[in-house]
Enzyme design. Structure first.
Site, short mmCIF file in Angstrom:
data_model
loop_
_atom_site.label_atom_id
_atom_site.label_comp_id
_atom_site.label_asym_id
_atom_site.label_seq_id
_atom_site.Cartn_x
_atom_site.Cartn_y
_atom_site.Cartn_z
N CYS A 145 5.35 -6.10 1.61
CA CYS A 145 5.69 -4.68 1.58
C CYS A 145 5.01 -3.95 2.75
CB CYS A 145 5.35 -4.07 0.22
SG CYS A 145 6.11 -2.44 0.01
N TYR A 146 4.04 -3.08 2.46
CA TYR A 146 3.37 -2.40 3.57
C TYR A 146 2.75 -3.41 4.53
CZ TYR A 146 0.19 0.50 6.25
OH TYR A 146 -0.46 1.11 7.27
N GLU B 265 4.65 -10.35 -6.26
CA GLU B 265 3.60 -10.43 -7.29
C GLU B 265 4.01 -9.82 -8.62
OE1 GLU B 265 3.67 -8.44 -4.75
OE2 GLU B 265 2.68 -6.52 -5.10
N SER C 220 -22.96 -8.94 -27.15
CA SER C 220 -22.38 -7.78 -27.83
C SER C 220 -21.37 -8.19 -28.90
CB SER C 220 -21.67 -6.90 -26.81
OG SER C 220 -20.54 -7.60 -26.29
N GLY C 221 -20.97 -9.47 -28.87
CA GLY C 221 -19.86 -9.88 -29.73
C GLY C 221 -18.58 -9.97 -28.94
N GLY D 201 0.85 -1.19 0.00
CA GLY D 201 0.00 0.00 0.00
C GLY D 201 0.87 1.22 0.00
N HIS E 107 8.15 -7.15 -3.57
CA HIS E 107 6.85 -7.47 -4.19
C HIS E 107 6.95 -8.78 -4.97
CE1 HIS E 107 4.55 -3.85 -3.33
NE2 HIS E 107 5.69 -3.20 -3.41
N LYS F 1 -10.25 -11.10 -16.11
CA LYS F 1 -10.40 -11.21 -17.57
C LYS F 1 -9.68 -12.42 -18.16
CE LYS F 1 -11.80 -8.97 -21.39
NZ LYS F 1 -13.08 -8.22 -21.52
N VAL G 101 -16.13 -10.88 -25.45
CA VAL G 101 -15.87 -12.14 -24.75
C VAL G 101 -16.71 -12.28 -23.47
CG1 VAL G 101 -13.82 -11.21 -23.59
CG2 VAL G 101 -14.07 -13.66 -23.85
N ASP G 102 -16.93 -11.17 -22.76
CA ASP G 102 -17.60 -11.29 -21.46
C ASP G 102 -19.04 -11.78 -21.61
OD1 ASP G 102 -15.24 -10.25 -20.62
OD2 ASP G 102 -16.01 -8.25 -20.19
#
Ligand code: XMP
Length: 520
Positions: A88-89, A177, A228-229, A61, A175, A375, A231-232
């Site tokens: 980290c934080y 990640e 909508s065309g 953070g 970090h 996603k 992916v979601d």
């Protein structure tokens, strides 16, 4: 109501101390096939325990633990016995809460740093004794809490990692990640293993569980989904179709502003892959008429949104005439849930990212099978469900479509011109293998600009198109993509040869900010 769709997955809670780190940590945990959920640092510990976490990660953070109002470790967390990893934080807050010493040493570290592993701790077991890690901190832990071993250091930070395996408590200053930390993912994996997290968050399980959850929610009801065309909505619809079969009706409003081949992808390939019951409305005439004479981008967006809602409502009435349909399927993703304040209450219907958005007074219960997914997970779920690859890997495309990529009035002829140019650009970028490197590449038609050219023996007076290839993580910021010259050259040559109305191709080399990705 939590975000977690599930009970049989081990859950890791990522406590969010601010900035952008928590989402990335949550994604990395899932890459280890363990389900993760982000919770605010203000969440009381009993509420966390109600989620039955197998492990907890305290994120980084922007604060200093000494700053006024700096977020603290939730009271009582370390008494729960749940294995916890501070980053980290989160590491500093953890050390401080357990009686260690955090100090402003003046030795701030930013960027890549060499980390030396000390002794044979759990987090670094089997990893190189010296490794490159990513740092970003001002304060430092200078004294480990009692009972903790110091397991790594850097030149500026003698206490760069600590652990107390007996209590299941671990912390690192760097970090893990970010990809710049060479063995970050392995360190994270070691923590998850030590905490006993089972790697059950696999695509097969995720899809099966999502299908089950939809079955439970919808019962023997009926649902509607606007495609909508993109992916979601496609993946959301495919999951619901698997759950309730033809009690789902999909609606595809073809507003005539899609790119070449995209309407067919929905009407033919998606239906073939899923067996979904689909109502197609060819509304292109209607949208064109409503857009006639309009040049203002926001006006275009409003009109497209308004027309979409009208067409959708007509379809809804027709569907309901066959019997009640109380559920509306939405492709809401986990980042939307996190960013709109967490997993409780009724979800808002996204306005910006759906075609125009749907009105609040449509009285539906929302079905959101992607609510827990990032996603990249949605794309992999799409693959798992056997959806057409072109749909699964489609780059972000704005709801108002080519309507906001024609600078000037939208007409049928201009749409045809842009569609051809766009198709060539896409084809060449794909052929060059750049699809996964480029976030998206809008092609923009400057319909009101003409410039002089020469082709064959004659002068031409054609339009320019702009290529806008960008790289990005999340579309909030972007950089212009360094597409190789020979690829740009092929795109330019083909567009000017094959699309008669276009005699110039230019490349946009503006980052965001200051430029946005789209031109309108
Ligand atoms: P900008 O142009 O704001 O775009 O940098 C950021 C991302 O959002 C997409 N975008 C839209 N998506 N409706 C949408 O559904 C819109 O009106 C719209 N405008 C921009 C854009 O393609 C990019 O991915």
């Amino acid at each position: 109501m939590g975000v977690s769709p599930v009970s049989e997955f081990d859950t890791v809670l990522v406590v969010d101390f601010g900035a952008q780190y928590a989402q990335l940590i949550a994604r990395r945990v899932r890459e280890c096939h363990v389900y993760s959920e982000i919770v605010p640092s203000t969440m009381p510990v009993p509420e966390m325990l109600a989620k039955n976490p197998k492990a907890i990660i305290l994120s980084g953070g922007p604060s200093s633990v000494y700053a006024e109002g700096a977020p603290a470790v939730p009271v009582g967390l370390f008494a729960t016995g749940v294995p916890t990893f501070g980053i980290c934080y989160g590491f500093q807050a953890m050390a401080q809460a357990l009686g260690g010493i955090v100090d402003k040493t003046g030795a701030a570290e930013f960027g890549g740093t060499s980390l030396e592993v000390l002794g044979d701790g759990v987090l670094f077991a089997g990893l190189p004794a010296v490794q490159s890690v990513w740092m970003s901190h001002g304060d430092s832990v200078v004294g480990a809490p009692e009972g903790f071993a110091v397991t790594a250091s850097t030149e500026a930070t003698p206490v760069a990692a600590i652990e107390n395996p007996a209590r299941g408590l671990y912390g690192v200053q760097f970090h893990p990640e970010v990809l710049h930390s060479d063995h970050g993912q392995a360190v994270l994996q070691r923590f998850l293993d030590a905490a006993g997290c089972r790697p059950s968050w696999t695509m097969l399980n995720i899809v099966e569980e999502a299908v089950e959850a939809v079955r439970r929610q919808v019962g023997d009801g009926r649902a509607i989904c606007a495609l909508s065309g993109g992916v979601d909505s496609a993946v959301a619809a495919a999951i619901v179709q698997k759950a309730i079969g033809d009690r789902l009706t999909c609606v595809f409003v073809d507003h005539g502003l899609l790119r070449k081949g995209e309407a067919e992808q929905v009407e033919r390939d998606f239906v073939a892959a899923t067996g979904v019951k689909l109502r197609v409305v060819d509304a292109s005439e209607r949208f064109l008429k409503a857009l006639a004479g309009v040049v203002d981008p926001e006006e275009k967006r409003k009109i497209i949104g308004r027309e979409f809602i009208r067409v959708f409502e007509d379809e809804q009435r027709a569907i309901v005439a066959d019997g009640p349909a109380d559920f509306l399927v939405q492709g809401t993703l986990y980042p939307d849930v996190v960013e709109s304040g967490g997993g409780t209450g009724t979800a808002n219907i996204k306005s910006h990212h759906n075609v125009g958005g749907l009105p609040d007074d449509l009285r539906f219960q929302l079905v959101e099978p992607l609510r827990a997914l990032f996603k990249d997970e949605v794309r992999r779920a799409g693959e798992q469900l056997g959806l057409p690859p072109a749909m699964v890997w489609r780059q972000p495309f704005p709801g108002p479509g080519l309507g906001i990529r024609i600078i000037g009035e939208v007409t049928a002829e201009r749409l045809d011109v842009l569609r051809e140019a766009d198709a060539i650009a896409r084809e060449e970028l794909s052929r060059a293998g750049l699809d996964r490197d480029i976030w998206q590449c809008p092609v923009v038609l400057l319909a009101d600009v003409r410039s002089v050219g020469v082709q064959g023996d004659g002068r031409t007076y054609g339009h320019p198109v702009v290529l806008r290839p960008v790289t990005s993580e999340d579309a909030m910021t972007a950089d212009w993509a360094r597409v190789p010259y020979d690829v740009l050259s092929r795109i330019s040559t083909r567009i000017t040869n094959e699309v008669r109305e276009i005699n110039r191709v230019v490349v946009d080399v503006t980052s965001k900010p200051p430029g946005t990705i789209e031109w309108e």
